[in-house]
Structures are given as C-alpha cells and as structure tokens.
Write a protein that holds these residues in place. Sequence first.
Motif, PDB file in Angstrom:
ATOM      1  N   LEU A 108      25.700  16.873 -39.231  1.00 49.08           N
ATOM      2  CA  LEU A 108      24.872  15.652 -39.361  1.00 49.08           C
ATOM      3  C   LEU A 108      23.479  15.978 -40.290  1.00 49.08           C
ATOM      4  CD1 LEU A 108      24.855  14.654 -35.565  1.00 49.08           C
ATOM      5  CD2 LEU A 108      25.843  13.423 -37.543  1.00 49.08           C
ATOM      6  N   ASP A 109      23.092  15.006 -41.035  1.00 45.44           N
ATOM      7  CA  ASP A 109      21.706  15.135 -41.482  1.00 45.44           C
ATOM      8  C   ASP A 109      20.396  15.333 -40.494  1.00 45.44           C
ATOM      9  OD1 ASP A 109      22.841  14.553 -44.027  1.00 45.44           O
ATOM     10  OD2 ASP A 109      22.313  12.397 -44.016  1.00 45.44           O
ATOM     11  N   ALA A 110      20.744  14.826 -39.335  1.00 44.99           N
ATOM     12  CA  ALA A 110      19.710  15.108 -38.213  1.00 44.99           C
ATOM     13  C   ALA A 110      19.564  16.557 -37.682  1.00 44.99           C
ATOM     14  CB  ALA A 110      19.920  13.982 -37.144  1.00 44.99           C
ATOM     15  N   GLU A 111      21.008  17.210 -37.999  1.00 41.39           N
ATOM     16  CA  GLU A 111      20.757  18.602 -37.458  1.00 41.39           C
ATOM     17  C   GLU A 111      20.366  19.348 -38.571  1.00 41.39           C
ATOM     18  OE1 GLU A 111      24.667  19.205 -34.805  1.00 41.39           O
ATOM     19  OE2 GLU A 111      24.970  18.306 -36.764  1.00 41.39           O
ATOM     20  N   PRO A 143      19.789  25.041 -44.531  1.00 42.51           N
ATOM     21  CA  PRO A 143      20.898  25.285 -43.718  1.00 42.51           C
ATOM     22  C   PRO A 143      22.370  24.998 -44.303  1.00 42.51           C
ATOM     23  CG  PRO A 143      19.954  23.304 -43.212  1.00 42.51           C
ATOM     24  CD  PRO A 143      19.308  23.837 -44.246  1.00 42.51           C
ATOM     25  N   LEU A 144      23.143  26.098 -44.026  1.00 47.66           N
ATOM     26  CA  LEU A 144      24.444  25.957 -44.826  1.00 47.66           C
ATOM     27  C   LEU A 144      25.530  26.009 -43.716  1.00 47.66           C
ATOM     28  CD1 LEU A 144      23.435  28.251 -47.662  1.00 47.66           C
ATOM     29  CD2 LEU A 144      23.876  25.644 -47.778  1.00 47.66           C
ATOM     30  N   SER A 145      26.644  25.497 -43.959  1.00 47.77           N
ATOM     31  CA  SER A 145      27.752  25.954 -42.934  1.00 47.77           C
ATOM     32  C   SER A 145      28.148  27.330 -42.795  1.00 47.77           C
ATOM     33  CB  SER A 145      28.895  24.913 -43.366  1.00 47.77           C
ATOM     34  OG  SER A 145      29.308  25.629 -44.709  1.00 47.77           O
ATOM     35  N   ALA A 146      28.336  27.697 -41.471  1.00 50.44           N
ATOM     36  CA  ALA A 146      28.482  28.974 -41.163  1.00 50.44           C
ATOM     37  C   ALA A 146      29.740  29.768 -41.165  1.00 50.44           C
ATOM     38  CB  ALA A 146      28.157  29.057 -39.605  1.00 50.44           C
ATOM     39  N   GLY A 147      31.082  28.890 -41.468  1.00 49.87           N
ATOM     40  CA  GLY A 147      32.344  29.510 -41.445  1.00 49.87           C
ATOM     41  C   GLY A 147      32.639  30.076 -40.082  1.00 49.87           C
ATOM     42  N   GLY A 155      32.643  27.800 -30.611  1.00 52.61           N
ATOM     43  CA  GLY A 155      32.448  27.170 -29.663  1.00 52.61           C
ATOM     44  C   GLY A 155      31.084  26.581 -30.093  1.00 52.61           C
ATOM     45  N   HIS A 156      30.195  27.104 -30.539  1.00 47.91           N
ATOM     46  CA  HIS A 156      28.725  26.737 -30.806  1.00 47.91           C
ATOM     47  C   HIS A 156      28.456  26.065 -32.122  1.00 47.91           C
ATOM     48  CE1 HIS A 156      27.751  28.891 -26.869  1.00 47.91           C
ATOM     49  NE2 HIS A 156      28.408  29.576 -27.215  1.00 47.91           N
ATOM     50  N   ARG A 157      27.954  25.080 -32.100  1.00 53.05           N
ATOM     51  CA  ARG A 157      27.333  24.555 -33.526  1.00 53.05           C
ATOM     52  C   ARG A 157      26.641  25.464 -34.098  1.00 53.05           C
ATOM     53  NH1 ARG A 157      29.364  19.749 -34.758  1.00 53.05           N
ATOM     54  NH2 ARG A 157      27.786  19.040 -36.026  1.00 53.05           N
ATOM     55  N   THR A 158      26.973  26.017 -35.108  1.00 54.19           N
ATOM     56  CA  THR A 158      26.117  27.238 -35.694  1.00 54.19           C
ATOM     57  C   THR A 158      25.821  26.994 -37.081  1.00 54.19           C
ATOM     58  OG1 THR A 158      26.984  28.861 -34.252  1.00 54.19           O
ATOM     59  CG2 THR A 158      25.851  29.586 -36.413  1.00 54.19           C
ATOM     60  N   VAL A 159      24.561  27.094 -37.928  1.00 57.41           N
ATOM     61  CA  VAL A 159      24.518  27.061 -39.288  1.00 57.41           C
ATOM     62  C   VAL A 159      23.822  28.335 -39.606  1.00 57.41           C
ATOM     63  CG1 VAL A 159      24.210  24.661 -39.444  1.00 57.41           C
ATOM     64  CG2 VAL A 159      22.203  25.983 -38.979  1.00 57.41           C
ATOM     65  N   ARG A 160      23.960  28.633 -40.958  1.00 56.68           N
ATOM     66  CA  ARG A 160      23.352  29.929 -41.343  1.00 56.68           C
ATOM     67  C   ARG A 160      22.091  29.422 -42.497  1.00 56.68           C
ATOM     68  NH1 ARG A 160      26.379  33.031 -38.587  1.00 56.68           N
ATOM     69  NH2 ARG A 160      28.917  32.771 -39.122  1.00 56.68           N
ATOM     70  N   VAL A 185      21.328  29.744 -36.772  1.00 55.11           N
ATOM     71  CA  VAL A 185      20.775  29.097 -35.889  1.00 55.11           C
ATOM     72  C   VAL A 185      21.745  28.256 -34.932  1.00 55.11           C
ATOM     73  CG1 VAL A 185      19.508  26.925 -35.798  1.00 55.11           C
ATOM     74  CG2 VAL A 185      18.913  28.682 -37.359  1.00 55.11           C
ATOM     75  N   ASP A 186      21.785  28.241 -33.771  1.00 54.25           N
ATOM     76  CA  ASP A 186      22.519  27.458 -32.886  1.00 54.25           C
ATOM     77  C   ASP A 186      21.942  25.821 -32.768  1.00 54.25           C
ATOM     78  OD1 ASP A 186      23.467  26.072 -30.602  1.00 54.25           O
ATOM     79  OD2 ASP A 186      24.100  27.643 -29.718  1.00 54.25           O
ATOM     80  N   ILE A 187      22.413  25.057 -33.524  1.00 56.71           N
ATOM     81  CA  ILE A 187      21.885  23.664 -33.519  1.00 56.71           C
ATOM     82  C   ILE A 187      21.826  22.804 -32.229  1.00 56.71           C
ATOM     83  CG2 ILE A 187      21.786  23.619 -35.965  1.00 56.71           C
ATOM     84  CD1 ILE A 187      24.401  22.099 -36.276  1.00 56.71           C
ATOM     85  N   THR A 188      22.654  23.114 -31.583  1.00 59.34           N
ATOM     86  CA  THR A 188      22.598  22.261 -30.210  1.00 59.34           C
ATOM     87  C   THR A 188      21.554  22.753 -29.150  1.00 59.34           C
ATOM     88  OG1 THR A 188      25.004  22.107 -30.361  1.00 59.34           O
ATOM     89  CG2 THR A 188      23.988  21.820 -27.949  1.00 59.34           C
ATOM     90  N   ARG A 189      21.446  24.186 -29.144  1.00 59.58           N
ATOM     91  CA  ARG A 189      20.343  24.722 -28.317  1.00 59.58           C
ATOM     92  C   ARG A 189      18.968  24.707 -29.128  1.00 59.58           C
ATOM     93  NH1 ARG A 189      22.315  30.376 -27.830  1.00 59.58           N
ATOM     94  NH2 ARG A 189      20.016  30.682 -27.029  1.00 59.58           N
ATOM     95  N   GLY A 190      18.872  24.468 -30.515  1.00 61.95           N
ATOM     96  CA  GLY A 190      17.675  24.479 -31.223  1.00 61.95           C
ATOM     97  C   GLY A 190      17.000  25.953 -31.302  1.00 61.95           C
TER      98      GLY A 190
END
Length: 637
Positions: A108-111, A143-147, A155-160, A185-190
């Motif tokens: 998401l943009d918000a993430e 922030p970029l998609s983590a692969g 199982g965790h929403r992650t970006v690099r 970065v774990d974007i769910t946990r912030g």
Amino acid sequence: MTLTAPKTTATHPLSRMTAEEIAAAKAVVADAGLLRATSKFVYVGLEEPHKRDVLGWTPGTPIERRLRVLLLDRATGHGRDLTVSVTAGAVVRDEEIDAVAEGQLPILDAEFEAIEPILAEDERWVSAMAKRGLDVADVRAVPLSAGSYFPEEFGHRTVRVLGFHQADEADLPWAHPVDGVVAYVDITRGVATAVHDHFDLPVPAERGEWDGPAHPATPRDLKPIEITQPEGPSFTVEDDVVRWAGWEFRVGFDAREGLVLNQLSIDGRSVVYRASIAEMVVPYADPSPVRFWQNYFDTGEYLFARYTNSLELGCDCLGEIHYFDALLADEDGNPRTIPNAICLHEEDYGVGWKHTDLFNQMAETRRSRRLVISFFTTIGNYDYGFYWYLYTDGTIQLESKATGIVFTSAFRGEEHPYATEIAPGLGAPFHQHLFSARLDMAVDGQRNTVHEVDAVRVPMGDGNPYGNAFTRRLTPLTRESEAARASDATVGRTWHVLNSARTNRLGQPVGYALHPQNAPVLLADDGSSIHQRANFSTKSLWVTAYDPAERYPAGDFVNQHPGSGGLPTFVEDDAPLEDADVVLWHTFGLTHFPRPEDWPVMPTDYTGFTLKPVGFFDRNPALGLPRSTSSHCASHE
C-alpha cells in the motif's frame, strides 16, 4: 442466476466498473462485518464473467456485476480475497490468504509512507547516516519489495529500504545514493528488523536536476509541429467501444493491468478476445549484499496502474485526441478518478504501399495510418508508457516505452562489473525490464492452434543442386507441456495462431502471427530466487488453454511469494491445445546496460511485439485506403 433487481448501469458484461459499483461493494463488505478500523482496500476490480457468458450475452439480458476485492488488515497483516456481487448485494466468496504459501498482498501507499518515520526512530539507521555526515531528516528512505529470501521473514509483510540524500527540495535524491546501508522493515509491526551497514562509500555529490547547472542543455532550435484533422478524427467512441477503419474493440482499465483491449475485431471478424500487460519484473544484476534482492514486480507487487498519469494535450499526445478517465478505488475503498488516463488518437505512419510500374503506367501511393491508444504510469524512478497500435493493413502492435530516471548506486569501480558510471562517482546497476503480455486469442473464432514457424536451410543436393533453397517448418504446439518456447532470431522464429476451420479464398487456414523482438529473457541463474518467482520470464512464449482463473503469469499474490506460482502451475494439467481456446503469454523486454546518456533523465527506450495477419485476408487489406488529399501530392489530381 436469475437477477430480479439489477443494481448496475452496466450496458455490457465487460463495461468498466463505476463509482456507484465501487461504493456499493464497500457497503456490502462493511455489512458483511469484514471491515475493521485498520482495514484497507488493496485492490478493487471487475471480476469478468466467463468468456462463454460474455459471447452468449445479448443486449437487454440482465447482467450480474461482480467485483474482486482484496482487503488487508494493517494491524495484523492478514489478507482476504473476496468476490462481491454488486447485483445481489452479497459477498459470494471469502478466502483468507495464506501469506507463507501464497504470498502477500501488494504493498500500500500508506505502508510506503510509514517507512521514513519508522527509520527516523531507529538508532542503527540514524547512526549509519550520521557516520556519513548526513542528517536523517535529509535522507529519503526508499522502500522496495523484499522478494523471498529469509525464512524468518516468511509470513511477515517486509520491505527493504535504501537511502538517498536530498539536500533541499529541488535536489534530486537519485543523484545521491547512500550506498552500503540497507534496512529490513516489518511494516505490520512498524519496526526495522535489521539495519546492515556493509561498507562506507562516498555519497555522490553532483546534483542531478535535469535543468540544473551540472547538466546544461545544448539548445536545439525546432519550430513547432501542429497535427490537425480539419474534418475531425476518423474514429468513433460510444460506451467505451472504439470503431476505426474496420477495427472495433472495447476499452477496459484495471488497477493491476492498466489498459485492457476487449473483443478486438476487424471487419466484423474476431482477432483477440482480451489483451493486456499482465505482469512485469525488473531484476537487477548487482550481487552486492546491499542490493542482491532488487527484483521488482511492478504489476503484481505494486499494482502499477494506480500511478497512471493524467495526460496533457501537446505533451503526451498530439492531434485530435479523445481521452478516457480511469476509475479506481482508493485504499479506503472509495472511488477515485484519474482524469485523462487513456489517450486515443490517429497518427500518420508514412507510406503504406506504393508502386510505379514500367508496363501499365501505374503510379500509386497510399499513406498508412495507425490508431493509438495509450497510457503512462510512474513507478518510483521509472516511467512506463504502453501504446497499442492498430494499422490499416490489419497489424496490431504493442510498444512499451521506458523513460524516467535510472536506479542509482555509488560507483565502486571496474572491479565491480555490474554497473556503469553515469556521473562522477554515480553508478547505475545493470538490470532488465521484462513484461508479460496476456493475449487471449480468438482468430476468427475460439478454435485455434498455435504453430511454431522457423526458417529452414535446405542442404545442397537433389532438388537443390545450386544450394539456394530454403523453406519453412511449421510445428504445431499440441499440449501445454510442449508450449513453453524460446525465441530464436537465427531462424526468424514466429508463432502462427491458425484457425483450420476457417479458410481464405486459397483454401489456407486464416491466422495471425506473433513476431517477437528476440531480446534476452531472464538472465538470473536457474537456482536463484527470482528465477523461481519470475518463472514466466524464462520463456519467450507460453501457450495455455483458456481458464478464467488464470489471469496473472506470476500468480495472484506475487509479493513475497516463495516461487513457482502462475504459469508453472497453469500447465501442470498439460491441457490439449489443438483447435482449442488458447491464451498466449509473451515475454518481451529490455536488457539495460545504462549509459552516461541515460542521466539525469533517460531518453525513451522501446520494446514490444507485433501481431500480423497471415492468410487472414484474401488480399492486401489496405487496398481501400483513400488517395492523399494533400495539395502537395500530385496523385490527388
């Protein structure tokens, strides 16, 4: 299904979704108790009916309208995949997404927007910036998609995240990569789960604004060009249906795929049922510990059509223009309009056919023309244009235009042969742009067979005593297991989609031929994570039997997917392909070794493919073109 109380203004099963339908879908989801205060709408799009239902539909028949809705609970990271019947006012399918096995929902943009504040509070990130003499407030955290690489992230929403210094508002951050540092970065946990400071390289200092003093532009004196059509355009548009020079198609638009051409026909004969760009991946070649993971699926991970530009007359399109707005849903599930998202216009395309004959005094010239329908989208640093061209000789062409700003790094010298120095101390890593076109073919009907066609040398000998002969070999692709193919420029390989039940006046099966550009497919090693996740891009062509559930070549949920989704699973049943309802998935693209000329803004680079009629017509379909009426053309007299 019997519909007693239609709640839609759709005039066709493939009509684009409306603001009222988006609002109704949100209300249905809320009434079903599926919305929380932390819920976000990742995607809302038309769930198209089965092809047989569309082709069997007659005007006036009730239409059930269904939207696909992807929901993310930001508090938990859990995703849901819903089908909402706007007509019935009900959720008719509700599935929880297994993020480990199936992948994550798009980002998401918000993430993205939450990343800089998270890192600004992380002592490791702040310290790494301070070590380089940088204030964290002046570093843009990208922030970029983590692969899919590390089991602890599954199982965790992650970006690099990579950093770029921006000295002031006018400064171009891409000119100043803070190389050597990467945050996970774990974007769910912030929270940042890791900040790696691998090495300390100088931050490139030269500013990069295209009109700044570091990049003076040599004047190019050009006088204006005006494109005029005094009698107006030759096309008509009615209820999203475009008609031009015998062509007819319905315009569609989707947050994931962007522009879609539906039910494309010429002279009342079908050619393609549905055409779209269903995926793209941008794999980078730098094995550095900072950026080995850089592989972006701009369609499946980012839903690239969300960032479609509003086009401007005289800048993006010239001539007599018809614009289409695009209607999407925002992250709160409300309708959002992108004005002038799609541009439709005509272009002169030079000499269409010409001959001056020695014997009968024929001296004829006809100019070609093409219809252009296009959109442009910006994904971070890159800008992509997608242009569908229809020609007066029955040709269909897709051209992708890549421009914008190349992704940058610090240049580490010739001992690191995976980037080009494009400005003092500034590198641009090698990479590819690989697209997958989904072409649901319908060449004069739904029963088609794909043949691989190669040029073949004939050895000198009996029947070829002088060695000049060559011929062609047509190999039918009869099952899905045989139909994952590579292009081969050495034999001029094309693929013919033929309908043996329909013949031209010479008794030949009618067909259309796919002509590839013969560029490299995925260059990453077969054992790599990106090879598994972008398996579609390892072949130039896949052919599958039509299945309405098979929409995306890398699978439904690409973000952090472990691999082997999409096409590898589509072909597991090894469906027969002779006289079948076939779908072509064509990989095409660019392998980009950046040049200094690509900085600070990259000149447009081009890639694409062509579909040409082969026996579809009895003769040159452009014979009926009118003579030029220009006063400068002698043949008008």
